[in-house]
Design an enzyme around this catalytic site. Structure first.
Site, PDB file in Angstrom:
ATOM      1  N   CYS A   1     -11.690   9.506  53.522  1.00  0.00           N
ATOM      2  CA  CYS A   1     -10.918   9.326  54.747  1.00  0.00           C
ATOM      3  C   CYS A   1     -11.500   8.119  55.470  1.00  0.00           C
ATOM      4  CB  CYS A   1     -11.026  10.578  55.625  1.00  0.00           C
ATOM      5  SG  CYS A   1     -10.331  10.360  57.268  1.00  0.00           S
ATOM      6  N   THR A   2     -10.611   7.310  56.022  1.00  0.00           N
ATOM      7  CA  THR A   2     -11.044   6.065  56.672  1.00  0.00           C
ATOM      8  C   THR A   2     -12.140   6.252  57.717  1.00  0.00           C
ATOM      9  OG1 THR A   2      -9.193   6.433  58.147  1.00  0.00           O
ATOM     10  CG2 THR A   2      -8.901   4.789  56.419  1.00  0.00           C
ATOM     11  N   HIS A   3     -12.076   7.382  58.434  1.00  0.00           N
ATOM     12  CA  HIS A   3     -13.006   7.569  59.549  1.00  0.00           C
ATOM     13  C   HIS A   3     -14.408   7.990  59.117  1.00  0.00           C
ATOM     14  CE1 HIS A   3      -9.312   7.509  61.778  1.00  0.00           C
ATOM     15  NE2 HIS A   3      -9.921   7.689  62.929  1.00  0.00           N
TER      16      HIS A   3
ATOM     17  N   GLU B   1     -13.539   9.189  66.527  1.00  0.00           N
ATOM     18  CA  GLU B   1     -12.782   8.481  67.572  1.00  0.00           C
ATOM     19  C   GLU B   1     -13.422   8.635  68.948  1.00  0.00           C
ATOM     20  OE1 GLU B   1      -8.683   8.284  67.542  1.00  0.00           O
ATOM     21  OE2 GLU B   1      -8.722   7.643  65.454  1.00  0.00           O
TER      22      GLU B   1
ATOM     23  N   CYS C   1      -5.489   3.621  54.401  1.00  0.00           N
ATOM     24  CA  CYS C   1      -5.377   5.045  54.727  1.00  0.00           C
ATOM     25  C   CYS C   1      -5.429   5.891  53.445  1.00  0.00           C
ATOM     26  CB  CYS C   1      -4.054   5.272  55.450  1.00  0.00           C
ATOM     27  SG  CYS C   1      -3.794   6.966  55.950  1.00  0.00           S
ATOM     28  N   ASN C   2      -6.396   6.789  53.378  1.00  0.00           N
ATOM     29  CA  ASN C   2      -6.507   7.657  52.198  1.00  0.00           C
ATOM     30  C   ASN C   2      -5.291   8.568  52.064  1.00  0.00           C
ATOM     31  OD1 ASN C   2      -9.523   7.804  50.897  1.00  0.00           O
ATOM     32  ND2 ASN C   2      -9.541   7.052  52.989  1.00  0.00           N
ATOM     33  N   THR C   3      -4.770   9.023  53.199  1.00  0.00           N
ATOM     34  CA  THR C   3      -3.625   9.939  53.171  1.00  0.00           C
ATOM     35  C   THR C   3      -2.410   9.239  52.550  1.00  0.00           C
ATOM     36  OG1 THR C   3      -4.509  11.039  55.121  1.00  0.00           O
ATOM     37  CG2 THR C   3      -2.200  11.437  54.626  1.00  0.00           C
TER      38      THR C   3
ATOM     39  N   ASP D   1      -3.318   1.070  58.186  1.00  0.00           N
ATOM     40  CA  ASP D   1      -3.860   2.425  58.296  1.00  0.00           C
ATOM     41  C   ASP D   1      -3.040   3.163  59.348  1.00  0.00           C
ATOM     42  OD1 ASP D   1      -5.668   4.621  57.996  1.00  0.00           O
ATOM     43  OD2 ASP D   1      -6.630   4.037  59.855  1.00  0.00           O
ATOM     44  N   SER D   2      -3.242   4.478  59.422  1.00  0.00           N
ATOM     45  CA  SER D   2      -2.555   5.266  60.437  1.00  0.00           C
ATOM     46  C   SER D   2      -3.077   4.927  61.840  1.00  0.00           C
ATOM     47  CB  SER D   2      -2.761   6.747  60.147  1.00  0.00           C
ATOM     48  OG  SER D   2      -4.141   7.029  60.043  1.00  0.00           O
TER      49      SER D   2
ATOM     50  N   TYR E   1      -1.865  10.880  60.432  1.00  0.00           N
ATOM     51  CA  TYR E   1      -0.969  11.140  59.305  1.00  0.00           C
ATOM     52  C   TYR E   1      -1.428  12.387  58.527  1.00  0.00           C
ATOM     53  CZ  TYR E   1       1.128   6.368  59.502  1.00  0.00           C
ATOM     54  OH  TYR E   1       1.799   5.220  59.849  1.00  0.00           O
ATOM     55  N   GLY E   2      -2.735  12.638  58.573  1.00  0.00           N
ATOM     56  CA  GLY E   2      -3.339  13.659  57.714  1.00  0.00           C
ATOM     57  C   GLY E   2      -2.865  15.084  57.960  1.00  0.00           C
TER      58      GLY E   2
HETATM   59  N1  DGL Z   1      -6.408   7.283  58.029  1.00  0.00           N
HETATM   60  C1  DGL Z   1      -6.424   8.682  57.667  1.00  0.00           C
HETATM   61  C2  DGL Z   1      -7.004   8.825  56.266  1.00  0.00           C
HETATM   62  O1  DGL Z   1      -7.745   7.987  55.779  1.00  0.00           O
HETATM   63  C3  DGL Z   1      -7.229   9.513  58.665  1.00  0.00           C
HETATM   64  C4  DGL Z   1      -6.571   9.686  60.012  1.00  0.00           C
HETATM   65  C5  DGL Z   1      -5.209  10.347  59.917  1.00  0.00           C
HETATM   66  O2  DGL Z   1      -5.134  11.559  59.683  1.00  0.00           O
HETATM   67  O3  DGL Z   1      -4.227   9.636  60.087  1.00  0.00           O
HETATM   68  O4  DGL Z   1      -6.728   9.778  55.603  1.00  0.00           O
END
Ligand code: DGL
Length: 271
Positions: free
Chosen positions: A190-192, A158, A78-80, A15-16, A47-48
């Site tokens: 999104c992971t969060h 976070e 990571c969804n992104t 993940d990011s 990353y987003g």
């Molecule tokens: N991990 C990213 C996602 O799932 C969220 C955090 C980021 O923007 O890197 O899209």
């Protein structure tokens, strides 16, 4: 040297940053015998908010870090990255199987919706890519998809602001347009976001089914391992191998918050 993976080889997850721990948690719950290897690119998160070119470069580099440990499968938490660079990961990891959170979440949403009106929330990059909407309408052409980015959810998670007034107000603002469209299913793209699930669920109300992509991808991984007879056999759940590219100490603190367990060692790797 590249060795052929066996059923005892680890499963690589990246993940990011820390958000992918929601996937690690879902994997531990469903597949307690598997050795999990996690890389969080904490030096370059988020990353987003970055361009597609940059996200694709990071995706390749992150995959190579996991490949050093000879995994049997790669999961893109990571969804992104799943939205913008899954093909890069597949090419880099070939011939290993690669699973992305996006496909798993989209598929489950299509199975769950009754009125064929699905809401998607995610980072700016994920929503702009339209990848969720494409995956859903490919699987079910008469389904309508309504999406909105929720950039403030990542820092709120976070900061550990999981269930307070500010988070509730922001959730209300973000979700209002989707709820006005009469969605009956909402994908946490999104992971969060699963970390803020309680607030999101309350804001959406009882008529909206919440899809957690982390749980969906873990279920897919379990099915894939079973079908290929690659499930690990262990008597004790192994301790996950954690790697980050910056601030291992901060990662440890968030690990405790997200996972509710004591913290294994965190290895610092260079990107
Ligand atoms: N991990 C990213 C996602 O799932 C969220 C955090 C980021 O923007 O890197 O899209």
């Amino acid at each position: 040297m590249h060795r052929t993976p066996t059923s005892q080889s680890p499963i690589g997850i990246f993940d990011s940053g820390v958000g992918g721990l929601t996937v690690l948690k879902a994997m531990q719950k469903l597949l307690p015998s598997e050795q999990l290897l996690y890389f969080g690119d904490t030096a370059r998160v988020p990353y987003g908010t970055k361009s597609q070119v940059t996200i694709r470069r990071y995706a390749e580099e992150d995959t190579r870090i996991l490949l050093r440990h000879q995994p049997k499968m790669i999961i893109v938490a990571c969804n992104t990255v799943s939205a913008l660079a899954l093909d890069v990961v597949e090419k880099t990891a070939d011939p290993l199987p690669v699973l992305g959170v996006l496909e798993a979440g989209a598929d489950l949403a299509v199975k769950i919706t009754r009125n064929r009106r699905i809401g998607i929330i995610g980072t700016q990059a994920t929503i702009c890519s339209n990848a969720y909407a494409r995956a859903i309408t490919e699987a079910s052409p008469d389904t309508e998809v309504f999406s909105t980015p929720c950039p403030l959810f990542v820092p709120l998670a976070e900061e550990g602001m999981l269930n307070n007034e500010a988070t509730r107000l922001i959730a209300g603002e973000y979700l209002a347009p989707l709820l006005a469209e009469g969605i009956d299913t909402l994908v946490l793209g999104c992971t969060h976001y699963p970390i803020l699930r309680t607030v999101i669920e309350k804001t959406a109300g009882p008529g909206v089914h919440i899809i957690d992509s982390a749980e969906a991808v873990a279920a897919r991984a379990a099915a894939m391992l079973q079908n290929s007879a690659m499930e690990a056999a262990r008597t004790e759940p192994p301790v996950p191998h954690l790697m980050v590219s910056d601030l291992p100490q901060k990662f440890s603190t968030l690990y405790r918050l997200f996972m509710n367990t004591s913290i294994p060692d965190v290895e610092l790797v260079e990107v």
